[in-house]
Scaffold this motif. Structure first.
Motif, mmCIF file in Angstrom:
data_model
loop_
_atom_site.group_PDB
_atom_site.id
_atom_site.type_symbol
_atom_site.label_atom_id
_atom_site.label_comp_id
_atom_site.label_asym_id
_atom_site.label_seq_id
_atom_site.Cartn_x
_atom_site.Cartn_y
_atom_site.Cartn_z
ATOM 1 N N VAL A 69 0.805 -1.213 0.000
ATOM 2 C CA VAL A 69 0.000 0.000 0.000
ATOM 3 C C VAL A 69 0.843 1.270 0.000
ATOM 4 O O VAL A 69 0.337 2.355 -0.287
ATOM 5 N N TYR A 70 2.133 1.160 0.351
ATOM 6 C CA TYR A 70 2.972 2.361 0.420
ATOM 7 C C TYR A 70 4.422 1.931 0.328
ATOM 8 O O TYR A 70 4.795 0.825 0.726
ATOM 9 N N SER A 71 5.269 2.808 -0.221
ATOM 10 C CA SER A 71 6.691 2.462 -0.348
ATOM 11 C C SER A 71 7.545 3.717 -0.313
ATOM 12 O O SER A 71 7.105 4.805 -0.690
ATOM 13 N N VAL A 72 8.778 3.553 0.149
ATOM 14 C CA VAL A 72 9.782 4.618 0.152
ATOM 15 C C VAL A 72 11.062 4.022 -0.413
ATOM 16 O O VAL A 72 11.483 2.936 -0.002
ATOM 17 N N SER A 73 11.687 4.709 -1.369
ATOM 18 C CA SER A 73 12.922 4.200 -1.976
ATOM 19 C C SER A 73 14.097 5.087 -1.582
ATOM 20 O O SER A 73 13.982 6.306 -1.522
ATOM 21 N N VAL A 74 15.235 4.428 -1.322
ATOM 22 C CA VAL A 74 16.460 5.122 -0.923
ATOM 23 C C VAL A 74 17.601 4.575 -1.776
ATOM 24 O O VAL A 74 17.758 3.359 -1.906
ATOM 25 N N TYR A 75 18.395 5.475 -2.377
ATOM 26 C CA TYR A 75 19.572 5.045 -3.126
ATOM 27 C C TYR A 75 20.648 4.571 -2.156
ATOM 28 O O TYR A 75 20.863 5.153 -1.102
#
Length: 513
Positions: free
Chosen positions: A448-454
């Motif tokens: 339902v939700y996501s956060v991406s980090v390099y």
């Protein structure tokens, strides 16, 4: 000798020399390129000559490879055939360092072309010289190196080309022909499959694999422990295929953490809209965009835009005239679907881990981590305290979005309805760390939700280049001002991306309401 004279002589020899297998001119060219001075001279000559020189040079090299392909394998030494193609692959790798030759190679679809040539030669050698067939793995492995290393942020597109040229079947066929106990060539074959598997983190690669089926003949010779390895490899491919079907029909991204996955706009919008300033956040509706602007995005938009520009300039990822993020939202949606698919496939294992010692550690103190860099995924529960230490380097502008999410999960008693998972995916020479919130929907868990980090692959605490082994997996822009605060929101674009390169696509700007 005048500048360029030697380079011109080699080009002339490629055109006029007779065609024995592994002709001397190919060895001469390779030795010339291995010498720094000789390579610089050839590149200088190419840059000073009309474009026809580079075009003809590449065309003649390919013609030479086609002539050897058409030579009856039973009338020549198969070892020479394999050595010739290995030399050609090394020549291509060196030529691709030069803009002139790389442009001509790309315009001739060289990856598709040489994959097709190797696949044809492989099938002929399997029939007529089966004892030496596996020697082609040197050339195949080198071609896979070219696909990975020549402009690495184009790797997904490069691998699509290789798959279209039959490289998938080629790798499996060659691997099955390696003699028992030959660990060197077995390793080369497994590395080819590992590299292909890594690129299934991108939906265009999976789409291409759906279109190019693996022929049954390629699997002959795959037996014993290698058969078990291939079974696990194919299962991982199936996970990606199922994720692709899911993302095409069900999954819509929205970067408003308070957006309900059951909202009408979320269900209706399969093409989310992205912020036109930073292009790093997407929303299912204008109301979600404005809500997130007031709560979070106003403070991070400028930093995200600056990061996108700096990243683009630092890595020179893809020469685009439009401003687009390096890590496309269509890629993130696919990778979120992969995490969701993997979580649901592993839910039995997850529940066993939940009940395993130490039983005093509640599930909300752990996160399921999936290392998708290794392709045949490694997974397990990580302690959230340790996880937070590892992720202390998260950029400051992302912490207001990420850390409240973690704290809310830790303080919640509803772990029966909400779960947290993490997926690590390759991105060129870097990594993407994807944190995904899942909620129970019937018998399945839905992202339902996501956060991406390099992540920097060299600094990450995860294996960056794992190999498949027979016993299992092991380690082995727009020049605009910042987002406007006038009216309380940034502009809002359609995120209709098609994934041509690592992704690539087009954007239709929507006027700010």
């Amino acid at each position: 000798m005048e500048d360029g004279e030697e380079g011109h002589r080699i080009g002339h020899a490629l055109e006029h020399q007779p065609t024995p297998v592994r002709p001397p001119v190919v060895s001469l060219l390779l030795s010339f390129l291995l010498d720094d001075g000789g390579k610089a001279e050839l590149f200088r000559h190419a840059s000073m000559s009309p474009r026809k020189f580079g075009h003809d040079f590449v065309a003649l090299l390919r013609q030479r490879a086609c002539k050897v392909r058409d030579t009856l394998v039973d009338k020549v030494d198969p070892v020479d055939v394999a050595s010739f193609f290995e030399d050609v692959m090394y020549i291509i790798e060196h030529l691709a360092e030069n803009d002139v030759f790389r442009r001509e190679l790309s315009s001739s679809s060289y990856l598709i072309g040489f994959a097709l040539i190797l696949d044809t030669v492989s099938m002929a050698m399997k029939l007529r010289a089966p004892k030496h067939h596996y020697l082609l793995l040197d050339a195949a492995h080198q071609l896979s190196t070219i696909a990975d290393d020549v402009r690495p942020y184009h790797a997904a597109k490069n691998w699509c080309n290789l798959i279209e040229g039959g490289f998938w079947a080629l790798s499996v066929r060659l691997l099955g022909s390696v003699p028992q106990g030959d660990h060197y060539y077995r390793k080369l074959g497994l590395e080819c499959l590992t590299r292909l598997g890594r690129q299934t983190a991108y939906r265009p690669v999976v789409s291409t694999m759906l279109a190019v089926l693996l022929p049954a003949e390629a699997l002959r010779g795959i037996n014993g422990r290698l058969e078990e390895t291939m079974s696990r490899w194919m299962q991982a491919v199936e996970y990606r295929k199922e994720a692709l079907r899911n993302v095409k029909t069900n999954l819509t991204l929205c970067d408003n953490p308070d957006c309900s996955p059951s909202s009408a706009s979320r269900r209706a919008s399969l093409k989310p809209k992205k912020c036109s300033k930073c292009r790093s956040m997407v929303y299912c509706s204008e109301s979600c965009q404005k809500e997130d602007w007031d709560k979070l995005h106003r403070s991070e938009c400028s930093a995200l835009k600056e990061m996108s520009i700096v990243t683009y300039l630092a890595f020179i990822t893809i020469a685009r005239e439009r401003s687009e993020t390096m890590y496309h939202h269509s890629t993130r949606a696919f990778q979120v679907a992969v995490v969701e698919q993997m979580y649901n496939k592993l839910i039995g294992e997850a529940e066993r881990l939940k009940a395993s010692p130490p039983t005093t550690k509640p599930l909300r103190e752990r996160i399921l981590a999936i290392d998708a860099v290794s392709f045949v995924e490694k997974r397990g529960f990580a302690d959230l305290n340790e996880w937070e230490v590892v992720h202390a380097h998260t950029p400051e502008y992302l912490k207001p979005r990420l850390w409240p999410l973690i704290q809310s999960y830790r303080s919640s008693a509803n772990t029966d309805t909400v779960r947290l998972a993490e997926g690590l995916f390759p991105l060129g020479e870097e990594l993407v760390d994807l944190i995904v919130v899942l909620r129970r929907k019937g018998k399945r868990w839905e992202a339902v939700y996501s956060v991406s980090v390099y992540e920097d692959a060299g600094d990450a605490d995860y294996p960056g280049d794992s190999e498949i082994d027979e016993g299992g997996a092991k380690d082995g822009d727009e020049e605009e001002d910042e987002s406007s605060t006038d009216g309380g929101s940034s502009e809002y674009d359609s995120d209709d991306d098609s994934e041509g390169d690592a992704d690539g696509g087009s954007d239709d700007d929507l006027e700010d309401q």
